[in-house]
Design a protein around this motif. Structure first.
Motif: not given
Ligand SMILES: CC(C)(COP(=O)(O)OP(=O)(O)OC[C@H]1O[C@@H](n2cnc3c(N)ncnc32)[C@H](O)[C@@H]1OP(=O)(O)O)[C@@H](O)C(=O)NCCC(=O)NCCS
Length: 188
Positions: A106-108, A110-113, A136-138, A146-148
């Protein structure tokens, strides 16, 4: 190195990063038992509350041993636990560590990471005196890639068929950011 360096409280505009405590175990379990959050992880989703308690306990021990810095990410506005971010595989002599992060679905988006990650990176380069942070990511985990990239990492390599989790084989993409690299633009 002083022990307090591994028990920091880091503030950003919207977030507080601080060591996880036992009271976080249920919220943490809610996040990391979600198969969508764990989709690209190299372990299965957590199945029981003990998994969460073990993680919190091990985080504390590894901070005490100065091996890794695992922090909960909390919303300043509500105090809610959003997820976690960490620096691990810390190599003091080589001044390097690996970064990882995961937040609740629910927090994805929003730019939190972007916000928490940059604060943790600055802490790593500044207080822990790191020269290099790697990840290291898949490669199929596009949100993570994208976030990296937003955090100023460059892809440095691709290791083929590096993992097999529950019978599924996957590659690893390796990323790095050096203290001497330019800072990325503001991400949130
Ligand atoms: C990867 C993760 C940490 C990114 O954090 P975040 O705070 O959501 O990052 P951002 O808000 O900057 O969004 C990054 C990208 O996520 C994707 N994203 C954003 N909201 C999304 C959603 N509701 N559903 C799917 N993807 C989404 C978009 O591609 C976005 O890029 P954009 O802003 O250029 O469109 C987070 O999605 C997460 O915790 N994922 C699950 C755990 C994981 O995979 N961790 C990394 C393992 S190495």
């Amino acid at each position: 190195m002083s022990e307090e360096l591994f028990f920091p409280v880091i503030e950003t505009e919207r977030l507080t990063l601080r060591p996880l405590v036992v009271d976080d175990s249920e919220s943490l379990m809610g996040i990391f038992s979600d198969p969508e959050v764990m989709r690209y992880w190299n372990t299965a989703p957590w199945a029981k509350i003990q998994d969460s308690l073990d993680f919190i306990n091990e985080s504390k021990e590894s901070r005490k041993r100065q091996e890794s810095l695992v922090l909960g990410v909390y919303l300043k506005s509500t105090g809610e636990l959003v997820g976690k971010c960490l620096l691990f595989s810390y190599d003091k002599e080589s001044k390097r560590a690996e970064i990882g992060f995961g937040i609740g679905r629910s927090f994805w988006g929003k730019g939190y990471i972007g916000e928490a990650g940059e604060a943790l990176i600055q802490y790593g380069f500044g207080s822990l005196r790191l020269r290099r942070i790697e990840a290291e990511i898949d490669p199929e985990n596009q949100s993570s890639a994208k976030v990296l990239e937003k955090l100023g990492f460059s892809q440095e390599g691709l290791l083929r068929q590096r993992w097999e989790v529950n019978g599924i084989v996957s590659d690893s993409a390796l990323y790095g950011r050096l203290v001497s690299d330019c800072s990325p633009k503001q991400t949130s």
